[in-house]
Design an enzyme around this catalytic site. Sequence first.
Site: not given
Length: 461
Positions: A18, A119, A364
């Site tokens: 996160h 968040d 990624e």
Amino acid sequence: MDARKGHIAIFPSVGMGHLIPFFEFAKLLASDHGFSITFITAKFMVSPSQTAYTESLASSGLSIRFIELPEVEMDSEEKKGHPLAMIFKVMEKCTGLVQNVLRNLLTDSSNPVSAFITDIFCSGTLEMSKNLHIPSYVLYTGSASNIFLILYHPTMDARMPESLKDLDGPVEVPGLPAIPARDFPDPMQDKSGPFYHLFLRLSHRLLNADGILINSFQDLESGSVQALLSGHIDGKKIPSIYPVGPLISSPESDGHGSLQWLDKQPQASVLFVSFGSVNFLPAAQIVELALGLEGSGQRFLWVLPSPPNNASNPEVSELLPPGFEQRTKDRGLVVTSWAPQVAILAHPSTGGFVSHCGWNSVLESVSHGVPIIAWPLQAEQSTTAFFLVNDTKMALRVQRGADGIVRKEEVEKAAKELMEGEEGKKKRARATELKGSAKEALAEGGSSSQALAAVAALFCH
């Protein structure tokens, strides 16, 4: 802090999965849009990697500072609970502390706070920040498809008397492809489960946000993003949506032994195997995975960390089949500690990725053009795997046996197909295409760059 364009307060959840998107987002706001940033952090589950990251960010020369909240008290029963339940409980208990910080930031005459970003696990703070008349946003660190399902959850709960875990076949979701019941996020599976109603409450709280920023981009999840950008889900209004990803860290270039080993391998020849930093496969699965990699004949780099500290847990070498490392030493490397994942995925010798489908890992892989063998383990990872295979079309997916174990034959077949097969070539071509799309999204005039500029303009007012 500098009196610059505006001042944004950010309260992230815990865990590097996160924190990294939040840190990367803050860097963009500070460097490209001139904001001052104050991170409000909870003193809970702080890891050495988190400390190193925050220190590098604080010393980056950007207008970013950190305020650490006092430690919250947890009773003995709360500490015995599931880690996810503990995170929710800690974030809930931090609300009053965050409120005190925000009040102080509002009274800063030189640069009062102009926006608040938090968040999804901290969404209980949204009502508080709105009461302080601070424009309030959520940065969702997962995929667009998953946030769509979270926002749709209350409607589905009202319409479906049965639990998803008791259903076979696909479930229709307005605006998305039909999704197999088993591939919905774990917390949505069982109406009597410990997290079902907790996530239902979270879904309702998200509606308090002035907007939701998503760590994704339009070309990666075009269907889900377009469905969200419509502003409604099944006729019900949702907050404004801003796809601003991919928000990932830069490759680490520290001369790690795995990178030196990759330097000696042919281009796109190595299958990278990693299940994230918090997942540990059962011993029987490790054996099957090892034998499957061996049988495939493919080069591989396998990150296999030691299980959590426990005197009864064996060493990694004891979990592998006898003689495995010796038999595969000419084409395989097993790393039993931390490895620089982004740098490995960016390396030209890496040609495939066996992944648990954590969203940071997916982004990624996408950003460096590496196709995936999807091996979801928990949480929302099955949903991500479903979309990677059926919508994004850059992944193959392994199938489990009735006992939940992926057999060596399945591993061998998937590894060969991704690295050598016709289907693998299609996945690699798609991954290469998405790598270009990711770069374009973040470039000036790109979809994510434009979304960030639009929401940054709102932060100023």
